[in-house]
Design an enzyme around this catalytic site. Sequence first.
Site, PDB file in Angstrom:
ATOM      1  N   ARG A  71      85.659  41.278  18.680  1.00 38.92           N
ATOM      2  CA  ARG A  71      84.404  40.561  18.948  1.00 38.92           C
ATOM      3  C   ARG A  71      83.211  41.115  18.183  1.00 38.92           C
ATOM      4  NH1 ARG A  71      85.649  44.113  22.702  1.00 38.92           N
ATOM      5  NH2 ARG A  71      84.046  45.453  23.623  1.00 38.92           N
ATOM      6  N   CYS A 185      82.280  45.650  29.505  1.00 38.56           N
ATOM      7  CA  CYS A 185      83.388  44.897  28.912  1.00 38.56           C
ATOM      8  C   CYS A 185      84.670  45.724  28.836  1.00 38.56           C
ATOM      9  CB  CYS A 185      83.002  44.407  27.525  1.00 38.56           C
ATOM     10  SG  CYS A 185      81.659  43.215  27.567  1.00 38.56           S
ATOM     11  N   CYS A 322      73.154  78.976  23.261  1.00 39.70           N
ATOM     12  CA  CYS A 322      73.551  80.058  22.352  1.00 39.70           C
ATOM     13  C   CYS A 322      75.071  80.192  22.435  1.00 39.70           C
ATOM     14  CB  CYS A 322      72.833  81.359  22.688  1.00 39.70           C
ATOM     15  SG  CYS A 322      73.367  82.078  24.245  1.00 39.70           S
TER      16      CYS A 322
END
Lengths: 362, 78
Positions: A71, A185, A322
């Site tokens: 799509r 979706c 760190c």
Amino acid sequence: MLSEKEHIRYSRQIQLEEIGVSGQEKLAQSTVVIIGMGGLGCPAAQILAGAGVGTLRLVDFDVVSVQNLPRQTLYRTSDIGQPKVDCASQALSALNPHLTIETITERFTTGNGADIVRDADLVIDASDNLQARYAINDVCVSLNKPWVFGALYQFQAQLSLFNHNNGPSYRCVFPEKEATIEDNCSIAGVLASVPFTVGGMMAHEALIYLLGFESSLSGWLYIKDFRDGSEQKVAVQKQSDAFSKAMSNMNGQKNHSELPMEISTDQLQQWIAEGRSVQQIDIRELWETPRLSSLEVLTIPMNDLPLQLDKLEKSDPIVIICQHGMRSLDMTHYLREKHHIKNATSLRGGVAAITQNSVSYE
Amino acid sequence: MKIHVTYFGKLADVTGTKREEFELDEGRLVSDLLHEIESTYPMEQAPYAVSVNHRIVESSHSLVSNSEVALLPPFSGG
């Protein structure tokens, strides 16, 4: 001024009496932000680029996956694994070289949203989660920007033009984001033609707005069911508290009274997953490995940081990182005590904990 | 009085139907209808807005005979 080549390119639009050269020039001078370059964003961007909207700013932090391809028609199989905004930018530039395409590989949040939207004429919400949709609403309301809204659930779609001409906004329909499981979706499923059609409708609404035509969506929530063909237009009244809710969420970013001295890697991941705006600063020396490759991590070695305090976000949580979480804790104390930077926190366990938990920074 | 209710999005999955009718006494409010619906189905699975005759309303809105009610959850997909 349109060039001769542009006159020819856009001639079918220009020959429409309602558009003409002046309408086409309006489009060329417009800037549209598209948030989310997925099923809705791809067709919307494609149409706006083809139609000659001068500047498109594409916002998406994600990369192309094989499940996107049915799509999300700007992408090719060879794009898998590449940032969506880069692939989309290439495809759109190939479609129309007269445009400026800008890319932002970040999540859209209330923290970074104002800078992304400030100089734009219109925003298109083609995102795929409610966190982003509320952030888009609240940023647009705070800056008085109109935005085209489009959202899907399986075969059904919701559309509107929000915050236009003092009209209603998203919070006038859905006042607060509620803590429920979302069905995007990838969970609910989607048929390729639905987002393509809805993205096209969103682009149409954007062009209607940019050309100065009257909107048929402002003040309405339009709902279409692409399974049975039914549709509804529901009138939305402006709610007096929608503005204050949006502003309160924008300002809520600045409240760090509960921010602890240290957070875990899980907490950091959760913030990122929630779309919360977070500034991550790696204070290790440049030779220390593994490096964090995420674009969202800023590298400022420990000794340089006191000289670069202007780079620190004023409102977002600042996560100091760190190697093992010792220097970052010291730095957090230093920033809080010495410079009153209360929105600083240290990543417990540092990069070693990130690596151990296999947190992806790619 | 007869009230027509349409469920959108996930609510159609929760209720197992897209549309149904309720029979309520005259003068009832949206909140009365929602109470009945919520006592029948696990509606807490999705938040929703309510429209009556194509207009977003508060739960204090009065229903009239043959009102068209839609329960509209926010869609997130895109």
